[in-house]
Design a protein around this motif. Structure first.
Motif, PDB file in Angstrom:
ATOM      1  N   TRP A 114       0.851  -1.187   0.000  1.00  0.00           N
ATOM      2  CA  TRP A 114       0.000   0.000   0.000  1.00  0.00           C
ATOM      3  C   TRP A 114       0.890   1.242   0.000  1.00  0.00           C
ATOM      4  CZ3 TRP A 114      -0.989  -4.276   3.138  1.00  0.00           C
ATOM      5  CH2 TRP A 114      -2.157  -4.987   2.823  1.00  0.00           C
ATOM      6  N   THR A 115       1.344   1.603  -1.138  1.00  0.00           N
ATOM      7  CA  THR A 115       2.319   2.690  -1.259  1.00  0.00           C
ATOM      8  C   THR A 115       1.784   3.918  -1.997  1.00  0.00           C
ATOM      9  OG1 THR A 115       3.186   1.670  -3.292  1.00  0.00           O
ATOM     10  CG2 THR A 115       4.254   1.088  -1.218  1.00  0.00           C
ATOM     11  N   GLU A 117      -0.715   6.973  -2.556  1.00  0.00           N
ATOM     12  CA  GLU A 117      -1.691   7.822  -1.880  1.00  0.00           C
ATOM     13  C   GLU A 117      -2.779   8.247  -2.864  1.00  0.00           C
ATOM     14  OE1 GLU A 117       0.067  11.128  -0.003  1.00  0.00           O
ATOM     15  OE2 GLU A 117       1.375   9.943   1.310  1.00  0.00           O
ATOM     16  N   TYR A 211      -4.415   4.798   1.334  1.00  0.00           N
ATOM     17  CA  TYR A 211      -3.263   4.208   0.642  1.00  0.00           C
ATOM     18  C   TYR A 211      -3.731   2.941  -0.071  1.00  0.00           C
ATOM     19  CZ  TYR A 211      -0.594   7.328   3.653  1.00  0.00           C
ATOM     20  OH  TYR A 211      -0.110   8.436   4.287  1.00  0.00           O
ATOM     21  N   ARG A 225      -0.683   4.184   7.624  1.00  0.00           N
ATOM     22  CA  ARG A 225       0.387   3.194   7.475  1.00  0.00           C
ATOM     23  C   ARG A 225       1.280   3.216   8.724  1.00  0.00           C
ATOM     24  NH1 ARG A 225       3.745   3.634   2.142  1.00  0.00           N
ATOM     25  NH2 ARG A 225       4.500   1.657   3.008  1.00  0.00           N
ATOM     26  N   GLY A 228       5.359   3.506   7.350  1.00  0.00           N
ATOM     27  CA  GLY A 228       5.525   4.487   6.288  1.00  0.00           C
ATOM     28  C   GLY A 228       6.924   5.089   6.281  1.00  0.00           C
TER      29      GLY A 228
END
Length: 271
Positions: A114-115, A117, A211, A225, A228
């Motif tokens: 989940w990178t 945005e 995300y 996150r 992060g």
């Protein structure tokens, strides 16, 4: 005879001077005085004694100077050893922290998908079911309880895709169907109140930052996150400062030792 013994007693002195002396001699039946010369050696013992005292005082002062110098060198050596030990300890501690963070924080950050945005629109937020959980009641004591499962669906503004929303990576790994997994407690009403407050807050905030997985391997999105970039930066900041500080301490000690040796060599050349 008394003067002969007196002369023999004074032959061992260091500085000498000659003085004539007349001694009487008796021969036969009459009294005859013969003038003979006897040389008596007298020395300057007082002058030599004062010179020896001066040398003794100088030697004592010299010994005290050498002793003070040795004490100073010993104290400096002990301080340098402690500083080097402190620097090495700081470097070792930072290396250990890098190892621990590398297998926990950094690895989780690199494995996270989940990178990306994106902006999400909350569609619904409802409690779907009750999930069983267990909590600790003492040593080797476990009891069961329940918590409400809150499901939240959002729509991605970039693609219009509808996905399930989770609070963070831990909630996704524990129960991917529920938005938030509270800590299991005995009081069910307290957990229900917490979940209802989260649901009402999400309903008031229609647009949230989430995300997503850019590769679309996960059919869910995260609200926050744990692993992060900011979290990784803060976790690696202090070990890096410790490593730099230990290196600077060792470098300063070595530089001081080098300058001390150079000063001593220059002093010897001037002498």
């Amino acid at each position: 005879m008394k003067q002969d013994s007196y002369a023999r007693r004074h032959q061992g002195r260091v500085g000498w001077s000659q003085q004539p002396c007349v001694t009487p001699s008796v021969s036969g039946g009459g009294h005859r005085v013969s003038s003979g010369r006897m040389f008596l050696w007298t020395g300057s013992k007082g002058a030599q004694g004062s010179g020896g005292e001066r040398r003794t005082i100088y030697q004592k002062v010299r010994e005290y100077d050498v002793l003070d110098k040795r004490k100073t060198v010993t104290a400096l050596k002990a301080g340098e050893d402690r500083a080097i030990l402190l620097g090495l300890s700081m470097i070792l501690f930072s290396v250990m922290m890098y190892f621990v963070l590398g297998i926990t924080m950094v690895r989780s950050y690199s494995d996270s998908v989940w990178t990306e945005e994106s902006s999400c629109t909350v569609l619904n937020s409802t409690i779907m079911a009750e999930i069983n959980c267990t909590y600790s009641c003492g040593s080797e004591c476990w009891k069961s309880s329940k918590y409400p499962c809150l499901q939240v669906f959002v729509s991605l503004n970039t693609s219009g895709k509808v996905v399930r929303l989770s609070h963070n990576e831990e909630a996704q790994d524990t129960n991917p169907k529920c938005f938030y997994v509270p800590k299991c407690r005995k009081d069910y009403n307290a957990m229900h109140t917490v979940i209802m407050n989260i649901s009402e807050r999400l309903k008031t905030q229609q647009q949230v930052l989430c995300y997503t997985d850019p590769g679309e391997q996960q059919e869910s999105a995260l609200l926050t996150r744990i692993y992060g970039r900011v979290a990784v930066f803060h976790s690696l900041f202090w070990p890096t400062c410790t490593l730099i500080g230990g290196t600077i301490i060792i470098a300063m000690v070595k530089l001081t030792q080098y300058l001390s040796i150079m000063c001593e060599q220059v002093g010897r050349i001037k002498r």
